[in-house]
Scaffold this active site. Structure first.
Site, mmCIF file in Angstrom:
data_model
loop_
_atom_site.group_PDB
_atom_site.id
_atom_site.type_symbol
_atom_site.label_atom_id
_atom_site.label_comp_id
_atom_site.label_asym_id
_atom_site.label_seq_id
_atom_site.Cartn_x
_atom_site.Cartn_y
_atom_site.Cartn_z
ATOM 1 N N LYS A 71 20.305 -15.553 -0.421
ATOM 2 C CA LYS A 71 19.354 -16.584 -0.943
ATOM 3 C C LYS A 71 17.981 -16.776 -0.063
ATOM 4 O O LYS A 71 18.249 -15.858 1.156
ATOM 5 C CB LYS A 71 20.251 -17.989 -0.600
ATOM 6 C CG LYS A 71 21.071 -18.459 -2.014
ATOM 7 C CD LYS A 71 21.542 -19.623 -1.943
ATOM 8 C CE LYS A 71 22.586 -19.603 -3.068
ATOM 9 N NZ LYS A 71 23.387 -21.127 -3.122
ATOM 10 N N ARG A 113 31.074 -17.471 -1.894
ATOM 11 C CA ARG A 113 30.603 -16.900 -3.278
ATOM 12 C C ARG A 113 29.520 -15.841 -2.752
ATOM 13 O O ARG A 113 28.774 -16.153 -2.025
ATOM 14 C CB ARG A 113 30.025 -18.216 -3.771
ATOM 15 C CG ARG A 113 29.176 -17.768 -5.237
ATOM 16 C CD ARG A 113 28.610 -19.032 -5.950
ATOM 17 N NE ARG A 113 28.127 -18.846 -7.254
ATOM 18 C CZ ARG A 113 26.716 -18.395 -7.466
ATOM 19 N NH1 ARG A 113 26.079 -18.015 -6.216
ATOM 20 N NH2 ARG A 113 26.269 -17.991 -8.596
HETATM 21 C C1 8Y4 Z 1 18.889 -14.419 -4.559
HETATM 22 C C2 8Y4 Z 1 20.117 -14.610 -4.531
HETATM 23 C C3 8Y4 Z 1 18.222 -15.658 -5.024
HETATM 24 C C4 8Y4 Z 1 20.735 -15.719 -5.122
HETATM 25 C C5 8Y4 Z 1 18.688 -16.839 -5.388
HETATM 26 C C6 8Y4 Z 1 20.085 -16.764 -5.445
HETATM 27 C C7 8Y4 Z 1 25.692 -21.660 -5.771
HETATM 28 C C8 8Y4 Z 1 26.340 -21.771 -6.816
HETATM 29 C C9 8Y4 Z 1 24.440 -20.672 -7.372
HETATM 30 C C10 8Y4 Z 1 26.301 -22.201 -4.334
HETATM 31 C C11 8Y4 Z 1 28.160 -22.804 -6.097
HETATM 32 C C12 8Y4 Z 1 21.985 -18.345 -6.174
HETATM 33 C C13 8Y4 Z 1 25.752 -21.236 -9.482
HETATM 34 C C14 8Y4 Z 1 21.907 -19.744 -6.731
HETATM 35 N N1 8Y4 Z 1 24.521 -20.921 -5.819
HETATM 36 N N2 8Y4 Z 1 27.515 -22.305 -7.083
HETATM 37 N N3 8Y4 Z 1 25.468 -21.046 -7.725
HETATM 38 N N4 8Y4 Z 1 27.367 -22.792 -4.822
HETATM 39 N N5 8Y4 Z 1 29.170 -23.595 -6.100
HETATM 40 N N6 8Y4 Z 1 20.479 -18.115 -6.075
HETATM 41 O O1 8Y4 Z 1 25.647 -22.310 -3.325
HETATM 42 O O2 8Y4 Z 1 22.837 -17.661 -6.054
HETATM 43 S S1 8Y4 Z 1 23.337 -19.910 -7.961
#
Ligand code: 8Y4
Length: 282
Positions: free
Chosen positions: A226, A260
């Site tokens: 993230k 996750r």
């Molecule tokens: C790079 C990598 C840039 C990842 C953005 C991201 C969560 C989630 C997401 C979380 C739960 C993401 C669907 C966002 N994050 N579900 N989902 N908890 N339960 N962004 O933290 O990975 S999506």
């Protein structure tokens, strides 16, 4: 232990891995649907071999600023993949628990009908109808905290006390679920790293994750790659693994029980090392 009739058994007495499968068009962009499905299946099988016990499938990009996806579009992205996983000979639904990452009740219902066995809702069942779909199922549900919509959430997030506010929100959503007939043993909570949070908010939540243990529910954390690591390390998405692992180790120490991640093998090793350390008695 979270048990449900459709087969998913989450042994939350030890940390579990949730592997991320993205099915937004940009993630499997080369070639037609068939190629996309094969790529997705191969990725699922790899993540299972590496130790994932849940595969999280989402068809809506929840990244800040992402375009919204129509219900039909989201179902068209997600359901064929779930069906393809179900149809693959090597694994059955029972051995590959699939989590549907969606906030839309229609998508949840279609995914459950196609064989999904968990709901992962970044809007914590707040969209109209979502609570009912969840209550009419018997699968585990992850309730995540987010502030604002994906368009606005990173513009200027505000909290009185980020830890207390997020805990209060989750506590309320747990109560709403229980009142709707969803038993507590199906619920998982998640502070929602990156969803309407500044770097400081994210770090405060991480530092105080242990306080969420007072809700007596399994805690899921999603920090993988993230933007907080981008901010701390000045690193692009593909350079954020080591930072993600460092935070994951400390979150495990503070009570996280489901992680996750995009990087299943690396995170599995981190979990093994932390668990060995935490379980040692002298
Ligand atoms: C790079 C990598 C840039 C990842 C953005 C991201 C969560 C989630 C997401 C979380 C739960 C993401 C669907 C966002 N994050 N579900 N989902 N908890 N339960 N962004 O933290 O990975 S999506």
């Amino acid at each position: 232990m979270i048990d449900s009739a459709v087969g998913i058994t989450l042994d939350t007495s030890k940390p579990q891995l949730m592997g991320i499968l993205n099915v937004t068009p940009d993630s499997f962009s080369d070639g037609g649907l068939f190629v996309g499905h094969n790529k997705a299946l191969t990725h699922v099988e790899l993540m299972i071999e590496q130790g994932a016990c849940i595969i999280d499938i989402g068809g809506e990009s929840t990244r800040p600023g992402a375009k919204t996806v129509s219900i039909d579009n989201e179902i068209q992205r997600v359901v064929p993949i779930i069906e393809a996983i179900r149809a693959s000979s090597q694994y059955t639904v029972a051995t590959i628990p699939i989590s549907i990452d969606s906030s839309k009740p229609e998508v949840m219902a279609a995914a459950l009908a196609a064989g999904a066995s968990m709901i992962n809702d970044v809007r914590a069942l707040t969209l109209p109808g979502a609570l009912e779909v969840a209550a009419n199922s018997d699968v585990p549900i992850c309730l995540m905290h987010a502030q604002g919509s994906s368009k606005t959430m990173q513009s200027d997030p505000q909290y009185n006390d980020v830890v207390a506010d997020v805990m209060g929100f989750l506590q309320k959503r747990v109560s709403v679920c229980v009142e709707a007939g969803i038993t507590r043993d199906r619920l998982i909570i998640d502070p929602g790293f990156g969803f309407g949070k500044t770097l400081n908010h994210n770090l405060a939540l991480a530092q105080n994750l242990d306080r969420f243990q007072s809700l007596s529910l399994p805690i899921l954390v999603g920090v993988s790659r993230k933007s907080m690591f981008g901010a701390i390390l000045n690193a692009e998405v593909d350079e954020r693994l080591y930072g993600s692992l460092a935070m994951t180790a400390l979150l495990l120490n503070k009570g996280a029980s489901i992680v996750r991640t995009h990087d299943v093998a690396a995170t599995r090793d981190a979990i093994k090392v932390v668990t060995a350390m935490l379980d040692t008695t002298i």
